[in-house]
Design a protein around this motif. Structure first.
Motif, short mmCIF file in Angstrom:
data_model
loop_
_atom_site.label_atom_id
_atom_site.label_comp_id
_atom_site.label_asym_id
_atom_site.label_seq_id
_atom_site.Cartn_x
_atom_site.Cartn_y
_atom_site.Cartn_z
N ALA A 58 0.85 -1.20 0.00
CA ALA A 58 0.00 0.00 0.00
C ALA A 58 0.88 1.24 0.00
O ALA A 58 1.76 1.39 0.85
CB ALA A 58 -0.91 0.00 1.22
N ASP A 59 0.64 2.14 -0.95
CA ASP A 59 1.40 3.38 -1.03
C ASP A 59 0.78 4.48 -0.17
O ASP A 59 1.47 5.33 0.37
CB ASP A 59 1.48 3.86 -2.48
N ILE A 60 -0.54 4.46 -0.08
CA ILE A 60 -1.31 5.42 0.72
C ILE A 60 -2.41 4.66 1.45
O ILE A 60 -3.00 3.73 0.88
CB ILE A 60 -1.94 6.52 -0.17
N ILE A 61 -2.68 5.04 2.69
CA ILE A 61 -3.74 4.39 3.46
C ILE A 61 -4.86 5.40 3.72
O ILE A 61 -4.63 6.46 4.30
CB ILE A 61 -3.22 3.85 4.80
N GLU A 62 -6.06 5.05 3.27
CA GLU A 62 -7.25 5.81 3.65
C GLU A 62 -7.88 5.07 4.82
O GLU A 62 -8.23 3.89 4.72
CB GLU A 62 -8.24 5.89 2.49
N LEU A 63 -8.00 5.77 5.93
CA LEU A 63 -8.50 5.17 7.16
C LEU A 63 -9.92 5.68 7.42
O LEU A 63 -10.12 6.88 7.66
CB LEU A 63 -7.58 5.53 8.32
N GLY A 64 -10.88 4.78 7.34
CA GLY A 64 -12.27 5.17 7.52
C GLY A 64 -12.59 5.51 8.96
O GLY A 64 -12.22 4.78 9.88
N MET A 65 -13.28 6.63 9.16
CA MET A 65 -13.72 7.03 10.50
C MET A 65 -15.14 6.52 10.71
O MET A 65 -16.07 6.97 10.02
CB MET A 65 -13.67 8.56 10.64
N PRO A 66 -15.35 5.58 11.61
CA PRO A 66 -16.67 4.96 11.77
C PRO A 66 -17.75 5.98 12.10
O PRO A 66 -17.55 6.90 12.88
CB PRO A 66 -16.46 4.00 12.96
N PHE A 67 -18.92 5.77 11.47
CA PHE A 67 -20.06 6.66 11.64
C PHE A 67 -21.33 5.82 11.54
O PHE A 67 -21.39 4.86 10.78
CB PHE A 67 -20.04 7.75 10.57
N THR A 68 -22.32 6.18 12.31
CA THR A 68 -23.55 5.38 12.37
C THR A 68 -24.39 5.42 11.10
O THR A 68 -25.23 4.56 10.88
CB THR A 68 -24.43 5.85 13.55
N ASP A 69 -24.18 6.43 10.25
CA ASP A 69 -25.01 6.58 9.05
C ASP A 69 -24.17 6.87 7.81
O ASP A 69 -24.24 7.96 7.23
CB ASP A 69 -26.03 7.72 9.29
N PRO A 70 -23.38 5.89 7.36
CA PRO A 70 -22.50 6.09 6.20
C PRO A 70 -23.28 5.98 4.88
O PRO A 70 -23.25 4.95 4.20
CB PRO A 70 -21.48 4.96 6.35
N ILE A 71 -23.96 7.05 4.49
CA ILE A 71 -24.93 7.01 3.40
C ILE A 71 -24.32 6.71 2.03
O ILE A 71 -25.02 6.21 1.15
CB ILE A 71 -25.71 8.33 3.33
N ALA A 72 -23.05 7.01 1.82
CA ALA A 72 -22.45 6.80 0.50
C ALA A 72 -21.81 5.42 0.36
O ALA A 72 -21.32 5.08 -0.70
CB ALA A 72 -21.40 7.87 0.23
N ASN A 97 7.02 6.73 9.16
CA ASN A 97 6.94 8.17 9.01
C ASN A 97 6.86 8.58 7.55
O ASN A 97 7.00 9.76 7.22
CB ASN A 97 8.14 8.85 9.68
N LYS A 98 6.64 7.59 6.66
CA LYS A 98 6.67 7.86 5.23
C LYS A 98 5.31 7.72 4.56
O LYS A 98 4.94 8.53 3.70
CB LYS A 98 7.67 6.91 4.55
N THR A 99 4.54 6.71 4.93
CA THR A 99 3.28 6.41 4.25
C THR A 99 2.21 7.44 4.59
O THR A 99 1.90 7.66 5.76
CB THR A 99 2.78 5.01 4.65
N PRO A 100 1.61 8.08 3.59
CA PRO A 100 0.53 9.04 3.86
C PRO A 100 -0.69 8.35 4.48
O PRO A 100 -1.08 7.26 4.05
CB PRO A 100 0.19 9.59 2.47
N ILE A 101 -1.28 9.01 5.46
CA ILE A 101 -2.52 8.55 6.08
C ILE A 101 -3.60 9.58 5.81
O ILE A 101 -3.46 10.76 6.13
CB ILE A 101 -2.37 8.38 7.61
N ILE A 102 -4.70 9.12 5.21
CA ILE A 102 -5.84 9.97 4.92
C ILE A 102 -7.01 9.52 5.79
O ILE A 102 -7.34 8.34 5.81
CB ILE A 102 -6.27 9.86 3.44
N LEU A 103 -7.62 10.43 6.50
CA LEU A 103 -8.84 10.10 7.24
C LEU A 103 -10.04 10.36 6.34
O LEU A 103 -10.18 11.45 5.78
CB LEU A 103 -8.95 10.93 8.52
N MET A 104 -10.88 9.35 6.18
CA MET A 104 -12.03 9.46 5.29
C MET A 104 -13.32 9.20 6.06
O MET A 104 -13.40 8.24 6.84
CB MET A 104 -11.91 8.46 4.14
N GLY A 105 -14.30 10.06 5.86
CA GLY A 105 -15.55 9.86 6.56
C GLY A 105 -16.53 10.98 6.32
O GLY A 105 -16.51 11.65 5.26
N TYR A 106 -17.37 11.24 7.31
CA TYR A 106 -18.48 12.17 7.17
C TYR A 106 -18.32 13.37 8.11
O TYR A 106 -17.60 13.31 9.10
CB TYR A 106 -19.80 11.44 7.44
#
Length: 271
Positions: A48-62, A96-105
């Motif tokens: 994995a070059d980049i990690i998108e980390l999902g932020m848990p949410f009770t109503d993930p409509i998409a 300290n190298k791999t980008p971390i993206i937080l993804m959510g609502y």
């Protein structure tokens, strides 16, 4: 503290290698906190070059059923935003190298407190944010403080995005552009390559951005990854990975092993 431009560095290195990035999406806290951290810690080694980390949410409509179930498993284990930040903090102790993206609502961010959220994202060295339901017209309260700290706000373009609106969206973007390849929810049908290629050319022709374009939704196997990598700068895989956790939820090590094996095979397809 200004965050290092990991995203930009990542894409520059891959451009020199003439290959697309593999972006993996997993939900923070799925299975449980420690197993989720173990998986995230090992994703870069698997390719994995980049990690998108999902932020848990009770109503993930998409999100489709697979990601919805993943979110439910995480919330059932007591995961929350504070634990997500803690997870990123612990990840940075070994990588300290791999980008971390937080993804959510937007709702969880708003409830957490926008200023506190941006402050904690910076302190734990998050590189970017994808806020699925935050339109550019209302993004100032997030993107302004985030950009001051070097946190990229990654915007989404869909097949239904009006062409006249694209320049406005691109003007509010940084890091990379996330192009959703299908109409519908995550984990849906296989994207049509010709339509994706046409849309990417349209975005490029606006010449309002030189940002990399990542393609996600419906990406499930090596064949699709290979095809999309020839017309984009990055390929995003999520539901196919989370499906392995669903299948082997009661055998966590098997679940982690299968996710890493699939990640590795997809990464090999990009070489």
């Amino acid at each position: 503290m200004l965050i290092n431009k990991r995203i930009k560095t990542c894409f520059k290195l891959l451009q020199k290698k003439k290959r697309a990035a593999l972006v993996t999406f997993v939900t923070a806290g799925d299975i449980n906190y420690e197993k989720s951290l173990e998986l995230i810690n090992n994703l870069p080694k698997a390719g994995a070059d980049i990690i998108e980390l999902g932020m848990p949410f009770t109503d993930p409509i998409a999100d489709g059923e697979i990601i919805q179930k993943s979110t439910q498993r995480s919330l059932k284990c007591g995961h929350n935003q504070k634990k997500t930040f803690d997870m990123v903090k612990r990840f940075r102790l070994i990588d300290n190298k791999t980008p971390i993206i937080l993804m959510g609502y937007y709702n969880p961010i708003y409830n957490y407190g926008i200023k506190k959220f941006i402050k904690d994202a910076n302190a734990t060295q998050v590189d970017g944010l994808i806020i699925v339901d935050l339109p550019p017209e209302h993004a100032e309260e997030v993107c302004v403080p985030a950009s001051k700290l070097g946190i990229d706000l990654i915007r989404i373009i869909t097949p239904n995005t009006n062409a006249k609106r694209i320049p406005f969206i691109l003007n509010k973007s940084s890091g990379y552009i996330y192009y959703i390849s299908i109409n519908g929810l995550t984990g849906g049908v296989t994207p049509k390559l010709s339509e994706v290629e046409k849309s990417i050319k349209l975005i490029r022709n606006f010449k309002f951005t030189s940002l990399p374009i990542a393609v996600g939704f419906g990406v499930r196997n090596i064949q699709i990854v290979k095809k999309l990598s020839k017309i984009s700068d990055a390929v995003v895989v999520g539901s196919a990975l989370l499906e392995q956790i669903e299948f082997f939820f009661y055998n966590p090590q098997k679940a982690i092993s299968n996710v890493l094996k699939l990640t590795s095979s997809l990464a090999q397809a990009l070489i």
